[in-house]
Motif scaffolding. Structure first.
Motif, PDB file in Angstrom:
ATOM      1  N   THR A 285      23.466 -85.517 -24.860  1.00 39.45           N
ATOM      2  CA  THR A 285      22.597 -85.641 -23.686  1.00 39.45           C
ATOM      3  C   THR A 285      23.456 -85.876 -22.453  1.00 39.45           C
ATOM      4  N   HIS A 290      18.638 -85.904 -20.693  1.00 38.68           N
ATOM      5  CA  HIS A 290      18.357 -84.489 -20.922  1.00 38.68           C
ATOM      6  C   HIS A 290      19.217 -83.961 -22.072  1.00 38.68           C
ATOM      7  N   LYS A 291      18.590 -83.270 -23.006  1.00 38.35           N
ATOM      8  CA  LYS A 291      19.323 -82.707 -24.132  1.00 38.35           C
ATOM      9  C   LYS A 291      20.161 -81.518 -23.673  1.00 38.35           C
ATOM     10  N   ALA A 324      22.142 -78.286 -13.657  1.00 41.47           N
ATOM     11  CA  ALA A 324      20.698 -78.069 -13.508  1.00 41.47           C
ATOM     12  C   ALA A 324      20.425 -76.855 -12.622  1.00 41.47           C
ATOM     13  N   PHE A 377      15.579 -78.236 -16.596  1.00 48.52           N
ATOM     14  CA  PHE A 377      15.528 -79.691 -16.537  1.00 48.52           C
ATOM     15  C   PHE A 377      15.932 -80.128 -15.140  1.00 48.52           C
ATOM     16  N   LYS A 378      15.505 -81.313 -14.806  1.00 49.56           N
ATOM     17  CA  LYS A 378      15.835 -81.901 -13.508  1.00 49.56           C
ATOM     18  C   LYS A 378      15.452 -80.953 -12.366  1.00 49.56           C
ATOM     19  N   LYS A 538       6.217 -82.568 -19.001  1.00 51.21           N
ATOM     20  CA  LYS A 538       7.679 -82.529 -19.008  1.00 51.21           C
ATOM     21  C   LYS A 538       8.255 -83.717 -18.255  1.00 51.21           C
ATOM     22  N   GLU A 542      10.700 -86.579 -19.700  1.00 54.69           N
ATOM     23  CA  GLU A 542      12.000 -86.895 -19.107  1.00 54.69           C
ATOM     24  C   GLU A 542      12.080 -88.369 -18.716  1.00 54.69           C
ATOM     25  N   GLN A 545      12.776 -90.291 -21.771  1.00 59.99           N
ATOM     26  CA  GLN A 545      14.179 -90.119 -22.146  1.00 59.99           C
ATOM     27  C   GLN A 545      15.078 -91.031 -21.317  1.00 59.99           C
TER      28      GLN A 545
END
Length: 611
Positions: A285, A290-291, A324, A377-378, A538, A542, A545
Motif C-alpha cells: 500500500t 491505497h493498494k 495517482a 485512486f486519490k 469508494k 479509502e 483504509q
C-alpha cells in the motif's frame, strides 16, 4: 487470470546499476504495467555473498532462478524481479525483488548501496534483511543504512504537525508506510539463551539483539541508534535463524542440490520462513492505504528513480500524487475504451431506437465507471471522474448523431422504395384524370401505412414521415386541383384535410422528440446518481483504509512504548530538555536519539487519546 502476472521462467532485471546510476529497464516496467492485480512485494537486502538469492528462489517455488554464485564476487547487480501468482492470496501477484549485495568493495560507492537499501524499503511490503553468523553489535553496525533513511526519504512535502502545532516525528510517519521487517540470520550456530533460558528467534531479535541500553551518553546513543531505527521505523519484526544448509564443501552446489540432501533443520526453518512470508506479508500500500497493483508499482519505480537521478530525496507524498495522476489518467482512458468497445456491436446495427441505445449507454457507462473506480485512486475533487463522464457524453453524442443519420438514410430509403410505384404513376399521368385524386390518396395512404409497420426505422421515423408528407403536399395539391370530378368546395375541403394531416404528423414528430428528450434527461439523472453512489462508496472505503493505516501505526508505536516501559525506560518530561554533547545532539537532531523516542511516545499517546 486476466490482469495477473505474466508467465516468467526466470527473473528479469528491473533496475540496472550502470555508470550513469540506477536506471529502470523499460521491458520490465512493461511487465509490471500489464499486472492489474494487487501485489505483495518482498524485497531481500543484505551484504553481498550472504545467500540472499537462495531465499528468493524458495519463495518463487523454484530451486534456481536468481543468481546464487559460488565465489566471493557479488552476482546480483541492481535489482532483479520475479513475478509469480501468490500461493495463498487469490487474485494477488507476488513480486520478488533480489537486490544487489551491499558492501561490495569493488563498487567503492557507499551512496549507491544506500539507495539500493532505500529502494528496497520504498518498493516492498516485506523487507527481508539477510546476514550471516549472529546478530551482534558488528552486524547492527553493518546495517547502518537504516540510520540514514531520514536523509534518503521524506514522507511529506512539508512538515507534518499535530493539532497542537507540534511537529510529528519522522518515525511516527515512517511506521505508517514502511514494510514489515524480517531478519534472516544465515549459518547460525549459537545457542539461543537469555539468562540461561531458551528463547525463540523473535525473542532473540527483540529482547537481545535489539535491546536498548539506558543512558544518554554518546556511546549509548551510538549503540542504540540502529536498534532504535529498526524498532521505530518498521511496524512488524520477525526473525529466522538458519543453520548451515549443508557441508561447506557442497555450498557451491546449493542451487543444483536436491532439497532432500539439505539438512533437515535448515529445510524446516526455510519452510517456516516461506509460510510466514506468504501468510503475513500484506498487500503493498501507499500513503492513504491505497493498494498497489503491478501497474502502480511500475510508476513508483520510475518516479523514485527519476527523483534520485535528479539529486532530490524521494518523498512518499509526492510519489503518491504523481502516481495517482498517471493511474487516474490511465483509468479514465481504460474506462472510455471499455465504453467505446462495448458500443461497437450496437453501432454496427444502426439505426436503432432510443430505448435500445439508452439502455446500452447506461450499461456501458456503469461498466466504464466501475473500471475507472477499480483502477483509480486519490481522485480528489472527482477531477478524472468528471473528465470520464464528459468524454463518455461526447462520445455518446457522436454516436447518437451517427444513429440519427443512419435513421434518416434508412427512412428515406424505405419511403423512396414504397413510393416508387406512386412516383411512376405520377410520371405516367395515371392520376391526371377525373377521380385521380382519390386513387392517388389511397395509394399514398397505403405507403404511409406500410411505412408505419416497417421495423428498424430508428429514432427519426416520425420526423422523416413529416418531411415526406411536407415534400409531397405540393404534388398532392396539383393532382387535387386537376381532378375535374370534384367541385371547388370539395377541393377546398380535401386541401384542408391534407394540411391537417401534415400538421398532425408534425405534432407526432414533436411528441417523439419531447419523449426522447425527457427519457434522455431521466437516464442522465439516474446515471449521475449511480456515479455519485459509486464515488461515495469508494471514498468511504479509502477513508477506512486511512484509518486502518493510522491505527496500525499507533498500535505499533504504543506497543513499543509498553515494551520500553516494562524494561525500565522511564523518563520525566523535563528530561527531554537535558543538555547533550555535540555528538549526542547530532543523533537526536536527526530524529533517532533515545530522547526523540520518548518524544514520539508522547506524541503517539496524544493521538491515541484523541482517537
Amino acid at each position: 487470470m486476466s490482469g495477473g502476472p505474466p508467465s516468467m521462467s526466470a527473473p528479469v532485471c528491473l533496475i540496472e546499476n550502470t555508470d550513469r546510476g540506477l536506471q529502470a529497464v523499460d521491458s520490465s516496467l512493461k511487465l509490471l504495467r500489464d499486472i492489474q492485480q494487487p501485489v505483495v512485494v518482498v524485497a531481500v537486502v543484505g551484504l553481498y555473498r550472504t545467500g540472499k538469492s537462495y531465499l528468493m528462489n524458495r519463495l518463487a517455488g523454484q530451486q534456481s532462478g536468481f543468481a546464487l554464485g559460488s565465489t566471493i564476487e557479488s552476482k546480483t547487480k541492481g535489482i532483479w524481479m520475479w513475478c509469480v501468482p501468490h500461493p495463498s492470496k487469490p487474485d494477488h501477484t507476488l513480486v520478488l525483488l533480489d537486490t544487489e549485495g551491499l558492501g561490495d568493495v569493488d563498487k567503492g560507492d557507499s551512496k549507491n548501496d544506500a539507495w539500493i537499501f532505500c529502494l528496497g524499503v520504498l518498493l516492498s511490503s516485506t523487507l527481508v534483511y539477510n546476514s550471516r553468523g549472529t546478530i551482534d553489535n558488528q552486524a547492527l553496525e553493518k546495517l547502518h543504512y537504516v540510520t540514514e533513511l531520514t536523509n534518503q526519504i521524506r514522507t511529506k512535502s512539508e512538515v507534518t504537525r499535530d493539532e497542537d502545532g507540534e511537529e510529528v516525528p519522522q518515525d511516527t510517519q515512517f511506521v505508517q508506510y514502511f514494510p514489515g521487517f524480517v531478519w534472516a540470520v544465515r549459518d547460525f550456530t549459537l545457542d539461543k539463551k537469555i539468562d540461561g533460558r531458551d528463547v525463540s528467534d523473535d525473542e532473540y531479535l527483540d529482547h537481545f539483539a535489539l535491546q536498548l541500553k539506558k543512558g544518554l551518553t554518546q556511546k549509548v546513543l551510538e549503540y542504540n541508534l540502529p536498534r532504535q531505527c529498526i524498532r521505530s521505523f518498521f511496524p512488524t519484526r520477525k526473525c529466522f535463524t538458519f543453520p548451515f544448509p549443508t557441508s561447506s564443501d557442497k555450498m557451491k552446489c546449493l542451487d543444483s542440490m536436491p532439497e532432500s540432501q539439505l539438512e533437515p533443520d535448515f529445510r524446516q526453518v526455510a519452510d517456516r520462513f516461506c509460510t510466514y512470508v506468504f501468510s503475513e506479508s500484506r498487500t503493498k500500500t501507499v500513503q492513504g492505504g491505497h493498494k498497489v497493483t503491478g501497474s502502480r508499482l511500475s510508476h513508483l519505480v520510475k518516479i523514485y528513480l527519476d527523483t534520485i537521478s535528479s539529486g532530490n530525496v524521494p518523498c512518499l507524498e509526492n510519489a503518491v500524487v504523481a502516481m495517482a495522476e498517471i493511474e487516474n489518467q490511465s483509468a479514465m482512458t481504460e474506462g472510455l475504451r471499455q465504453y467505446e468497445l462495448g458500443m461497437q456491436p450496437l453501432k454496427a446495427q444502426f439505426p436503432t431506437d432510443l430505448d435500445k441505445l439508452s439502455a446500452e449507454h447506461r450499461r456501458l457507462s456503469d461498466v466504464a465507471t466501475k473500471e475507472f473506480l477499480k483502477r483509480s485512486f486519490k481522485d480528489e475533487g472527482g477531477k478524472y471522474m468528471a473528465q470520464l463522464t464528459e468524454k463518455i457524453g461526447q462520445l455518446f453524442d457522436r454516436l447518437a448523431d451517427e444513429n440519427m443519420q443512419a435513421s434518416e438514410e434508412r427512412c428515406r430509403k424505405i419511403l423512396s422504395d414504397l413510393y416508387a410505384t406512386v412516383a411512376a404513376n405520377i410520371k405516367n399521368g395515371a392520376y391526371a384524370k377525373s377521380g385521380g385524386f382519390k386513387v392517388y390518396s389511397d395509394h399514398r395512404d397505403a405507403v404511409v401505412a406500410q411505412y408505419r409497420q416497417h421495423a428498424n426505422k430508428g429514432m427519426k421515423g416520425e420526423e422523416m414521415l413529416e418531411v415526406f408528407l411536407q415534400e409531397k403536399s405540393a404534388e398532392a395539391n396539383s393532382i387535387l386541383m386537376a381532378d375535374t370530378n370534384l367541385t371547388d368546395a370539395e377541393k377546398k375541403e380535401k386541401e384542408a384535410r391534407e394540411q391537417a394531416a401534415v400538421q398532425e404528423q408534425r405534432i407526432r414528430a414533436e411528441e417523439q422528440r419531447r419523449q426522447e428528450l425527457q427519457q434522455a434527461l431521466e437516464e442522465e439523472k439516474r446515471a449521475q446518481e449511480e456515479r455519485v453512489r459509486c464515488m461515495e462508496e469508494k471514498f468511504a472505503k479509502e477513508k477506512r483504509q486511512q484509518q486502518e493505516e493510522l491505527q496500525r501505526a499507533l498500535d505499533s508505536k504504543l506497543e513499543e512504548q509498553r515494551q520500553m516501559i516494562e524494561k525500565g525506560f522511564k523518563v520525566e518530561h523535563g528530561m527531554l530538555n537535558l543538555p547533550l554533547s555535540n555528538s549526542a545532539s547530532k543523533f537526536t537532531s536527526s530524529g533517532f536519539g533515545i530522547v526523540n523516542l520518548f518524544s514520539s511516545f508522547y506524541s503517539s499517546s496524544r493521538i491515541a487519546r484523541r482517537c
